[in-house]
Design a protein around this motif. Sequence first.
Motif, PDB file in Angstrom:
ATOM      1  N   LEU A 157       0.756  -1.385   0.001  1.00 26.60           N
ATOM      2  CA  LEU A 157       0.046  -0.025   0.345  1.00 26.60           C
ATOM      3  C   LEU A 157       0.733   1.272  -0.267  1.00 26.60           C
ATOM      4  CD1 LEU A 157      -2.449   1.513   0.072  1.00 26.60           C
ATOM      5  CD2 LEU A 157      -2.283   1.102   2.685  1.00 26.60           C
ATOM      6  N   TYR A 158       0.637   1.883  -0.761  1.00 25.73           N
ATOM      7  CA  TYR A 158       0.673   3.334  -0.783  1.00 25.73           C
ATOM      8  C   TYR A 158       0.022   5.077  -1.023  1.00 25.73           C
ATOM      9  CZ  TYR A 158       4.577   6.583  -2.296  1.00 25.73           C
ATOM     10  OH  TYR A 158       4.988   8.438  -2.342  1.00 25.73           O
ATOM     11  N   VAL A 159       0.483   5.339   0.250  1.00 21.43           N
ATOM     12  CA  VAL A 159      -0.015   6.134   0.316  1.00 21.43           C
ATOM     13  C   VAL A 159      -0.150   8.418   0.813  1.00 21.43           C
ATOM     14  CG1 VAL A 159      -2.259   7.351   2.338  1.00 21.43           C
ATOM     15  CG2 VAL A 159      -1.591   5.478   2.147  1.00 21.43           C
ATOM     16  N   SER A 160      -1.220   8.227  -0.602  1.00 24.59           N
ATOM     17  CA  SER A 160      -0.008  10.034  -1.118  1.00 24.59           C
ATOM     18  C   SER A 160      -0.593  11.363   0.628  1.00 24.59           C
ATOM     19  CB  SER A 160      -0.563  10.328  -1.887  1.00 24.59           C
ATOM     20  OG  SER A 160      -1.896  10.755  -2.231  1.00 24.59           O
ATOM     21  N   VAL A 161       0.499  11.878   0.749  1.00 27.12           N
ATOM     22  CA  VAL A 161      -0.417  12.836   1.317  1.00 27.12           C
ATOM     23  C   VAL A 161       0.203  14.222   2.065  1.00 27.12           C
ATOM     24  CG1 VAL A 161       0.416  12.982   4.319  1.00 27.12           C
ATOM     25  CG2 VAL A 161       0.239  11.095   3.253  1.00 27.12           C
ATOM     26  N   PHE A 162      -0.613  15.052   2.379  1.00 23.31           N
ATOM     27  CA  PHE A 162      -0.350  16.514   2.706  1.00 23.31           C
ATOM     28  C   PHE A 162       0.981  16.774   3.073  1.00 23.31           C
ATOM     29  CE2 PHE A 162      -0.100  20.743   4.401  1.00 23.31           C
ATOM     30  CZ  PHE A 162      -0.091  21.497   3.151  1.00 23.31           C
ATOM     31  N   GLY A 163       2.221  16.357   3.067  1.00 19.24           N
ATOM     32  CA  GLY A 163       3.089  16.524   3.914  1.00 19.24           C
ATOM     33  C   GLY A 163       4.007  14.996   3.032  1.00 19.24           C
ATOM     34  N   ARG A 164       5.024  13.886   3.771  1.00 16.13           N
ATOM     35  CA  ARG A 164       5.600  12.672   2.958  1.00 16.13           C
ATOM     36  C   ARG A 164       4.410  11.495   2.941  1.00 16.13           C
ATOM     37  NH1 ARG A 164      10.810  13.536   3.027  1.00 16.13           N
ATOM     38  NH2 ARG A 164      11.786  15.397   4.291  1.00 16.13           N
ATOM     39  N   ASN A 165       5.159  11.188   2.129  1.00 11.26           N
ATOM     40  CA  ASN A 165       3.848  10.575   1.774  1.00 11.26           C
ATOM     41  C   ASN A 165       5.013   8.866   2.507  1.00 11.26           C
ATOM     42  OD1 ASN A 165       3.045  11.905  -0.245  1.00 11.26           O
ATOM     43  ND2 ASN A 165       3.828  11.141  -2.233  1.00 11.26           N
ATOM     44  N   GLN A 166       3.760   7.682   2.273  1.00 18.91           N
ATOM     45  CA  GLN A 166       3.918   6.737   3.059  1.00 18.91           C
ATOM     46  C   GLN A 166       4.376   5.345   2.029  1.00 18.91           C
ATOM     47  OE1 GLN A 166       0.583   7.025   4.948  1.00 18.91           O
ATOM     48  NE2 GLN A 166       1.474   8.960   6.260  1.00 18.91           N
ATOM     49  N   LEU A 167       4.875   4.476   2.564  1.00 19.76           N
ATOM     50  CA  LEU A 167       4.878   2.973   1.734  1.00 19.76           C
ATOM     51  C   LEU A 167       4.431   1.584   2.774  1.00 19.76           C
ATOM     52  CD1 LEU A 167       4.661   0.947  -0.691  1.00 19.76           C
ATOM     53  CD2 LEU A 167       7.522   1.845  -0.797  1.00 19.76           C
ATOM     54  N   TYR A 168       3.645   1.548   2.563  1.00 20.20           N
ATOM     55  CA  TYR A 168       3.243  -0.123   3.419  1.00 20.20           C
ATOM     56  C   TYR A 168       3.937  -0.846   2.935  1.00 20.20           C
ATOM     57  CZ  TYR A 168       1.373   4.029   6.443  1.00 20.20           C
ATOM     58  OH  TYR A 168       1.451   4.758   7.125  1.00 20.20           O
ATOM     59  N   ALA A 169       5.282  -1.972   3.447  1.00 22.86           N
ATOM     60  CA  ALA A 169       4.789  -3.323   2.986  1.00 22.86           C
ATOM     61  C   ALA A 169       4.126  -4.274   3.655  1.00 22.86           C
ATOM     62  CB  ALA A 169       7.119  -3.740   3.209  1.00 22.86           C
ATOM     63  N   ASN A 170       3.532  -5.018   3.214  1.00 25.07           N
ATOM     64  CA  ASN A 170       2.577  -5.649   3.460  1.00 25.07           C
ATOM     65  C   ASN A 170       3.344  -7.531   4.313  1.00 25.07           C
ATOM     66  OD1 ASN A 170       0.819  -7.884   4.244  1.00 25.07           O
ATOM     67  ND2 ASN A 170      -0.265  -7.815   2.363  1.00 25.07           N
ATOM     68  N   ASN A 171       3.522  -7.258   4.898  1.00 25.14           N
ATOM     69  CA  ASN A 171       4.973  -8.977   5.546  1.00 25.14           C
ATOM     70  C   ASN A 171       3.628 -10.020   5.495  1.00 25.14           C
ATOM     71  OD1 ASN A 171       5.943  -6.607   6.985  1.00 25.14           O
ATOM     72  ND2 ASN A 171       4.898  -6.469   8.904  1.00 25.14           N
ATOM     73  N   GLY A 172       2.754 -10.325   4.697  1.00 24.64           N
ATOM     74  CA  GLY A 172       2.074 -11.356   4.396  1.00 24.64           C
ATOM     75  C   GLY A 172       1.673 -12.308   6.275  1.00 24.64           C
ATOM     76  N   ASP A 173       1.845 -11.264   7.024  1.00 23.70           N
ATOM     77  CA  ASP A 173       0.800 -12.457   8.619  1.00 23.70           C
ATOM     78  C   ASP A 173       0.076 -11.078   8.700  1.00 23.70           C
ATOM     79  OD1 ASP A 173       2.514 -10.148   9.051  1.00 23.70           O
ATOM     80  OD2 ASP A 173       3.838 -11.565  10.766  1.00 23.70           O
ATOM     81  N   GLY A 174      -0.548 -10.763   7.858  1.00 20.16           N
ATOM     82  CA  GLY A 174      -1.465  -9.429   8.575  1.00 20.16           C
ATOM     83  C   GLY A 174      -1.565  -7.906   8.730  1.00 20.16           C
ATOM     84  N   THR A 175       0.264  -8.145   9.070  1.00 20.00           N
ATOM     85  CA  THR A 175       0.835  -6.430   9.627  1.00 20.00           C
ATOM     86  C   THR A 175       1.689  -6.098   8.637  1.00 20.00           C
ATOM     87  OG1 THR A 175       3.488  -7.937   9.948  1.00 20.00           O
ATOM     88  CG2 THR A 175       1.168  -7.347  11.774  1.00 20.00           C
ATOM     89  N   PHE A 176       1.809  -4.129   8.621  1.00 18.09           N
ATOM     90  CA  PHE A 176       2.734  -3.759   7.752  1.00 18.09           C
ATOM     91  C   PHE A 176       3.339  -3.040   8.207  1.00 18.09           C
ATOM     92  CE2 PHE A 176      -1.908  -4.279   5.965  1.00 18.09           C
ATOM     93  CZ  PHE A 176      -1.232  -4.992   4.531  1.00 18.09           C
ATOM     94  N   THR A 177       4.208  -2.849   7.536  1.00 17.87           N
ATOM     95  CA  THR A 177       5.585  -2.264   7.737  1.00 17.87           C
ATOM     96  C   THR A 177       6.098  -0.841   7.051  1.00 17.87           C
ATOM     97  OG1 THR A 177       7.376  -4.411   8.340  1.00 17.87           O
ATOM     98  CG2 THR A 177       7.937  -2.498   8.534  1.00 17.87           C
ATOM     99  N   ASP A 178       6.045   0.159   7.617  1.00 16.04           N
ATOM    100  CA  ASP A 178       6.111   1.540   6.885  1.00 16.04           C
ATOM    101  C   ASP A 178       8.113   1.507   6.878  1.00 16.04           C
ATOM    102  OD1 ASP A 178       6.456   4.107   6.089  1.00 16.04           O
ATOM    103  OD2 ASP A 178       5.612   4.893   8.480  1.00 16.04           O
TER     104      ASP A 178
END
Length: 590
Positions: A157-178
């Motif tokens: 998941l990538y999220v564009s932001v008014f500020g710094r954009n965010q990329l969340y990597a899917n860990n495959g176990d139900g969690t994400f890492t920024d």
Amino acid sequence: MSNFRFRRNTASRLLQLMTWTVCLLSCQSIADPVLLSAEEPADKIQLKDVTDAVQLSFQHRSPLTVTRHLHLMMGSGVGWFDYDNDGFPDLFCAQGEEWQSALRKKQVADLDWSHRMFRNVEGRAFQDITRASGLTGFGYGMGMAVGDFNHDGFEDLYVSVFGRNQLYANNGDGTFTDISQAAHVDHPGYGASCTWVDLNGDGLLDLYIANYLEIDREHYPLCSRRVDNSRVYFVCHPRYVPGEYDVVFRNLGNGKFLDVSQQSGLHSEPARQGLGVFAADYDLDGDQDIYVANDSVANQLWINDGRGNFTDQALIAGLAFNREGDREAGMGLAGADYNGDGTLDLLVTNYFGETNTLYRNEGALFFLDVTDETGLAAPSRVRLGFGTSFVDLNNDGWEDLFVANGHVHDRLAQLGKSEPFEQEPQLFRNESGTRFREISNSAGPFFQTRRVGRGSATADFNRDGLADLAVSHLNQKVVLLQNQTRTTGQSIALKLIGTEANRSAIGAVVEITAGKRKLMRLRKGSSSYLSVDESEILVGLGEQRDAVTVKVIWPGGKSEIWTGFKAGQHYTLIEGNSDSQKSTPSQSEE
């Protein structure tokens, strides 16, 4: 310049007249369908607000300041993606932000100010898993893009932001890492719509971010007018705020990205105020191009040379302006083959008093504004459109049109104007590719209520074979519309997996032969305004009951054919798998 515009408008009108003349001369276990009674017409599309019934609880927060900071009016998007691969699409909602910096420190532990992630529990309910998933992102979230950038089988998941954009990597176990900083994609601008797309043909998903405005928080542009001896602040028109260059991040394949925006040609023109983006192979040369809807300036069509280098050809393609040669306030953007001729058409939502403009693909990289003759002009002039979705709601094979509406000014009455801030959404039924007929009054109570609409995204969230809609609103709750249309039309659902192409198969074209009809659908990387549809492609087949044939043109141009597909089933199509077996059944089919 005036002579050029006169020639362009004259040529456009002549081409329109020729088109009309030619038309006058030549145009004389998806759930079983519910049977219709004599009193219920087959074309009565019904969408029901089931937000509370499925326990979907998200309140968008964007408190307006006295001085009406512009970005606080723009809202946030919604996105569907099956993050845990259980066969049911889950829902991500981007969140707004309080302007006052003193309150931001309190937001870190307060989920009310965080983006929210909702797990779809077998189409019956939604469970808030924000904290457990690690998607507790803050800042004013705008757009989002979903794709498996690292080919591990789980969508990121990538999220564009008014500020710094965010990329969340899917860990495959139900969690994400920024991993935004580590991957070098935490761009600090004013990101709007964004998309994953393979721009250089290496099989890896790159990122394209349409940026809106160049705004400095410390020197924020404010606009006001003196009315009755008092000063009234209102949102600044984007013409008074410089645009910001869009950004391209090239996927290096090692978890990192490289900003190639300037060398790719995006800086060959002045920066513009981008809001919507839609990637596709517009010139049919096997690579992915980019169309950007810009606010109050000319739209752009970035044609790719196959190596990720772009030139803007929107003007000669007929996509920069409307048929009158006027620039419009492009907000949302949707693409589909609305008339069934096998080519991609485009719809751009625009400002109050303008039309939501429909561009019909005439071939040879030329588009024609057909808004008036398709019945979309008059209804859209009295709304300000944001989110928009092409979606076949009655499974007749023709993609209908949804538009979320809402103004950006809430003080127009004080300025002597009668344009409403909250507005009703609109729904248009596709009349066999010839016209769109507005059916908002009969489609359900949701369409009778005024809201400040922003994003929209489609998914068959309960796997009943009917497409549903999620709609985001400014400072209001997200709404989930369940499709309860009574129709005899059935559908098939297709999940694409690339092997040589990017694993998410973003950019693939699907051609379905159902009896005498040929349907074309796209695997989209983005749509609407700041939003993203689910990756699975739902195709309405109408009254077709015999087996259908599916052809997939993968990104890069390679094509494969599967035969013998049955209505009412889900299929997973793996690149390179068509010769060994016809299909791999999805979990929901087994």
